[in-house]
Scaffold this active site. Structure first.
Site, PDB file in Angstrom:
ATOM      1  N   ASP A 268     -11.817   7.445  12.050  1.00 50.73           N
ATOM      2  CA  ASP A 268     -11.003   6.230  11.968  1.00 50.73           C
ATOM      3  C   ASP A 268     -10.741   5.748  13.388  1.00 50.73           C
ATOM      4  O   ASP A 268     -11.301   6.303  14.347  1.00 50.73           O
ATOM      5  CB  ASP A 268      -9.690   6.502  11.209  1.00 50.73           C
TER       6      ASP A 268
ATOM      7  N   HIS B  73     -12.519   0.130  11.072  1.00 50.94           N
ATOM      8  CA  HIS B  73     -11.873   1.403  11.456  1.00 50.94           C
ATOM      9  C   HIS B  73     -12.785   2.222  12.368  1.00 50.94           C
ATOM     10  O   HIS B  73     -12.955   3.430  12.186  1.00 50.94           O
ATOM     11  CB  HIS B  73     -11.492   2.201  10.211  1.00 50.94           C
TER      12      HIS B  73
ATOM     13  N   GLU C 294     -10.913  -2.741   4.879  1.00 48.91           N
ATOM     14  CA  GLU C 294     -10.159  -3.357   5.971  1.00 48.91           C
ATOM     15  C   GLU C 294     -11.031  -3.638   7.192  1.00 48.91           C
ATOM     16  O   GLU C 294     -10.720  -3.204   8.303  1.00 48.91           O
ATOM     17  CB  GLU C 294      -8.980  -2.442   6.355  1.00 48.91           C
TER      18      GLU C 294
HETATM   19  C1  ACM Z   1      -7.046   2.267   2.459  1.00 49.45           C
HETATM   20  O1  ACM Z   1      -5.922   2.671   2.117  1.00 49.45           O
HETATM   21  N1  ACM Z   1      -7.201   1.487   3.525  1.00 49.45           N
HETATM   22  C2  ACM Z   1      -8.225   2.627   1.715  1.00 49.45           C
END
Ligand code: ACM
Length: 550
Positions: free
Chosen positions: A191, A262, A346
């Site tokens: 991440d 991410h 995201e």
């Molecule tokens: C998430 O909670 N961004 C998958």
């Protein structure tokens, strides 16, 4: 008077001699208790028939040694043997793997599993019937159980990027999954705040991307930065050790390598993975002094020190795809799971909008927009993963711009993504934030800094992964459910335990127990036995959640 006394005496006798309560979690599909106990002691013998049961025998003995201080001898079968724990196979023809029968009577404990998983789950049920206090003799109630899981996918996730968790604790975490008959450990390895898996071809991923120079203090955007260097990673040998450890507990490890968003930690290690390699990493909240010094001396890209979503994402160049293919090759060598989790959530589109290369690629490939580009990205990676005989699973954003042909969807922003994917005849794992995000607070009033939200035990318990909006045929695409534990505000193993106990117990009944056998009232009754057991296992659980469950 004497008559009344005799009547009272006989009532008491019935109560004291009656079948005991079954306190197993998850609640078995069928369990009938009867009068009497069988007593395990060091003179009890384990008899295992059938190939591959040695690991489960060892597991059972290790558990007895760890929590009761003795082990049992292994013996060979004889048809009239008594004082035994007998493990065996029996075809049970249940559509979902892991069915078992467990009978405890005068002659001992008789386990018949449909396969190795079934035998292992029977052992878990048996261990939950042992007394919750340490002793040399362990009475277990006479019982007949026929059991099998409701869902094939029973997962729990752990984010080790936001805060690294030591290898030994990851093993403990896997033990917790095993205890409740979960079968999938989703390991969130990369991440923005840390890359946690050794990749031999790209050593900087862990040398640079595995560490950050500080972390914001308190809730986002934070009250300053703690300026403490933190991080860590798992070597490939350590990750393989986890895979083996999990397999002995009938658990599959699914690794997650996040893309295209991410990606800050990977970009800090190899800036060419960004659309704008020379642009400085965006600062939200406050960076550590060391990070600011790095930027001042010409190092543009920094491992993130705060939480959220960041615009600097993977650029869809051939060089990036080459990098990802190399990374996935090594990941697939470590993890034999049929699934590789490729993230997909995201991913802001700002960088791609500003990038001349991305805009040209959108034109060249005839894509509609940046969502089309995300879909192109995921489909390319899917093709590669499929070419190696594996499948991808991703967060529900992978639906945007068109789902990759063989992808499984993990529905986290509620159930809508899962419902849509099932209608498109794709497999789905339900993990909605409303019911299964264990980073959310468990009480109305927070007892430590958390990400927010409110997820009490009864809300977890009430969840049904098969939405009424789907037809029975479409519901077949729901493989099961998973809870997630994001660790932005969870720095220690002790807090990990606090956040998952007792919610993991409720999760296990969502995943295992048929709707007809699920009962919140029954579950609450079984909680006091669970609490005693957590004390025996020395787990740091949320006591208030037990006290308030009604
Ligand atoms: C998430 O909670 N961004 C998958």
């Amino acid at each position: 008077m004497i008559k009344r006394f005799l009547l009272l005496f006989s009532v008491l006798k019935i109560v004291s001699g009656s079948a005991q309560e079954i306190t197993i979690i998850p609640m078995p599909q069928k369990a009938i208790a009867s009068k009497g106990n069988f007593t395990i002691s060091s003179s009890t013998t384990i008899v295992a028939e059938g190939q591959g049961l040695e690991t489960t025998v060892n597991f059972l003995n290790n558990y007895l040694q760890q929590f009761y201080g003795f082990t049992l001898k292994a013996g060979s079968n004889s048809s009239n043997a008594s004082n035994i724990i007998h493990l065996n196979f029996k075809k049970l023809n249940h559509p979902i793997t892991g069915a078992y029968e467990l009978k405890i009577g005068n002659s001992g404990v008789h386990i018949a599993g449909d396969n190795k998983e079934g035998v292992f789950y029977a052992v878990q049920s048996f261990l939950q019937m042992l007394p919750a206090t340490k002793n040399q003799t362990l009475p277990v109630p006479h019982v007949t159980i026929e059991d099998a899981p409701r869902f094939a996918y029973r997962g729990l996730h752990l984010d080790v990027s936001r805060h690294f968790m030591p290898l030994d604790f990851v093993k403990k975490y896997i033990d917790y999954l095993a205890y409740f008959k979960l079968n999938t450990f989703h390991w969130h390895l990369t991440d923005d705040q840390g890359w946690r898996i050794e990749i031999k071809k790209y050593p900087k991923l862990t040398e640079v991307g595995g560490w950050r120079d500080g972390t914001i203090i308190g809730n986002y955007p934070g009250k300053g930065n703690d300026n403490i260097r933190t991080g860590g990673f798992y070597t490939q040998d350590e990750a393989k050790e986890i895979v083996r450890y999990a397999a002995e507990r009938m658990i599959t490890v699914i690794p997650e390598i996040e893309m295209p968003g991410h990606a800050s930690a990977a970009i800090a290690a190899y800036p060419y993975l960004s659309c704008f390699p020379d642009a400085k990493t965006e600062i939200k909240g406050e960076f550590s002094k060391a990070a600011l010094e790095k930027q001042a001396s010409g190092q543009n890209k920094i491992v993130q020190e705060t939480w959220g979503v960041f615009e600097d994402v993977f650029t869809p160049t051939e060089q990036t795809f080459g990098f990802l293919e190399d990374v996935l090759d090594e990941v697939m060598d470590i993890f034999p799971s049929s699934y590789v989790h490729i993230g997909g959530d995201e991913c802001p589109k700002e960088s791609w909008k500003k990038s001349a290369f991305c805009q040209q690629l959108i034109k060249e490939k005839g894509l509609k927009d940046e969502h089309g580009l995300q879909s192109y990205f995921i489909q390319r990676v899917e093709k590669y993963v499929n070419s190696k005989g594996r499948k991808i699973i991703g967060w529900d954003e992978i639906l945007e711009g068109g789902l990759a042909p063989n992808a499984t969807v993990m529905s986290w922003r509620g159930e809508a993504g899962g419902i849509e994917a099932a209608k498109q005849q794709h497999d789905v794992v339900m993990t909605p934030g409303s019911h299964l995000y264990f980073d959310h607070g468990e009480g109305k009033k927070e007892d430590s800094v958390n990400i927010g939200g409110y997820l009490p035990l009864d809300t977890v318990y009430s969840y049904d992964p098969q939405p009424a909006a789907l037809t029975p045929a479409q519901q077949k695409y729901i493989l099961g459910a998973q809870a997630n534990l994001w660790t932005e505000y969870i720095k220690s193993p002790a807090k990990v335990e606090y956040m998952i106990f007792p919610r993991i117990a409720a999760l296990s009944e969502v995943q295992w127990t048929n709707k007809a056998n699920k009962s919140w009232k029954g579950f609450v009754k079984r909680l006091s036995s669970l609490e005693q057991r957590l004390q025996l296992l020395k787990i740091n659980y949320n006591r208030k959640a037990f006290l308030t469950a009604k």
